[in-house]
Write an enzyme that holds these catalytic residues in place. Structure first.
Site, mmCIF file in Angstrom:
data_model
loop_
_atom_site.group_PDB
_atom_site.id
_atom_site.type_symbol
_atom_site.label_atom_id
_atom_site.label_comp_id
_atom_site.label_asym_id
_atom_site.label_seq_id
_atom_site.Cartn_x
_atom_site.Cartn_y
_atom_site.Cartn_z
ATOM 1 N N GLU A 27 2.432 22.332 -0.904
ATOM 2 C CA GLU A 27 3.420 23.148 -0.192
ATOM 3 C C GLU A 27 3.492 22.718 1.271
ATOM 4 O O GLU A 27 2.578 22.969 2.056
ATOM 5 C CB GLU A 27 3.058 24.637 -0.278
ATOM 6 C CG GLU A 27 3.150 25.216 -1.661
ATOM 7 C CD GLU A 27 4.586 25.343 -2.156
ATOM 8 O OE1 GLU A 27 5.520 25.397 -1.329
ATOM 9 O OE2 GLU A 27 4.762 25.390 -3.385
ATOM 10 N N GLU A 68 2.485 33.254 2.787
ATOM 11 C CA GLU A 68 2.867 31.953 2.218
ATOM 12 C C GLU A 68 2.124 31.681 0.918
ATOM 13 O O GLU A 68 2.697 31.134 -0.033
ATOM 14 C CB GLU A 68 2.601 30.840 3.231
ATOM 15 C CG GLU A 68 3.206 29.515 2.848
ATOM 16 C CD GLU A 68 4.722 29.537 2.818
ATOM 17 O OE1 GLU A 68 5.302 29.200 1.758
ATOM 18 O OE2 GLU A 68 5.336 29.885 3.842
ATOM 19 N N GLU A 75 6.480 31.718 -6.682
ATOM 20 C CA GLU A 75 7.284 30.570 -7.093
ATOM 21 C C GLU A 75 6.707 29.897 -8.325
ATOM 22 O O GLU A 75 7.446 29.522 -9.240
ATOM 23 C CB GLU A 75 7.397 29.570 -5.944
ATOM 24 C CG GLU A 75 8.270 30.057 -4.820
ATOM 25 C CD GLU A 75 8.381 29.062 -3.676
ATOM 26 O OE1 GLU A 75 7.664 28.032 -3.681
ATOM 27 O OE2 GLU A 75 9.186 29.325 -2.769
#
Length: 122
Positions: A27, A68, A75
């Site tokens: 990420e 995050e 996700e």
């Protein structure tokens, strides 16, 4: 039946660290936030301000990292369920992105108030 092994402190710590490393490697946003946080933490050590202000500013970076990580988990779960473009999948991912945005706004507010108190309210 739960899809979870028995609790063991060291194994669970290892799982957490594996998750951290996986997100860090995959990420870009998380990489940027971790590097930025480390730079800020090191910089705070050398700034001339009260310890309480350094602590507040340094700790205020954690909600961004936590958000995050949660967004990355959302996700991944959405992608596991479906690779198709579906409205609910988009809404879930957008909600995760909003969580990150709100954490950044929160951190910005903490910084604004703290810096005001240190430099202008005394």
């Amino acid at each position: 039946m739960r899809n979870q092994p028995d609790y063991h402190l060291f194994k669970n710590t290892r799982y957490a660290l594996q998750g951290f490393v996986e997100v860090l490697h995959n990420e870009t946003s998380f990489k940027i936030e971790v590097v930025g946080s480390v730079v800020i933490w090191v910089t705070l050590i050398f700034l001339s301000m009260p310890f309480w202000a350094k602590a507040v500013l340094g700790l205020s970076l954690f909600p961004v990292l936590i958000a995050e990580l949660a967004n990355s988990a959302i996700e991944r779960v959405v992608d596991l369920v479906t690779q198709e473009r579906r409205p609910l999948a988009k809404h879930a991912k957008d909600a995760g992105a909003t969580m990150v945005l709100f954490s950044l706004i929160f951190t910005g507010g903490v910084w604004a108030v703290t810096l005001y108190l240190v430099y202008f309210a005394s």
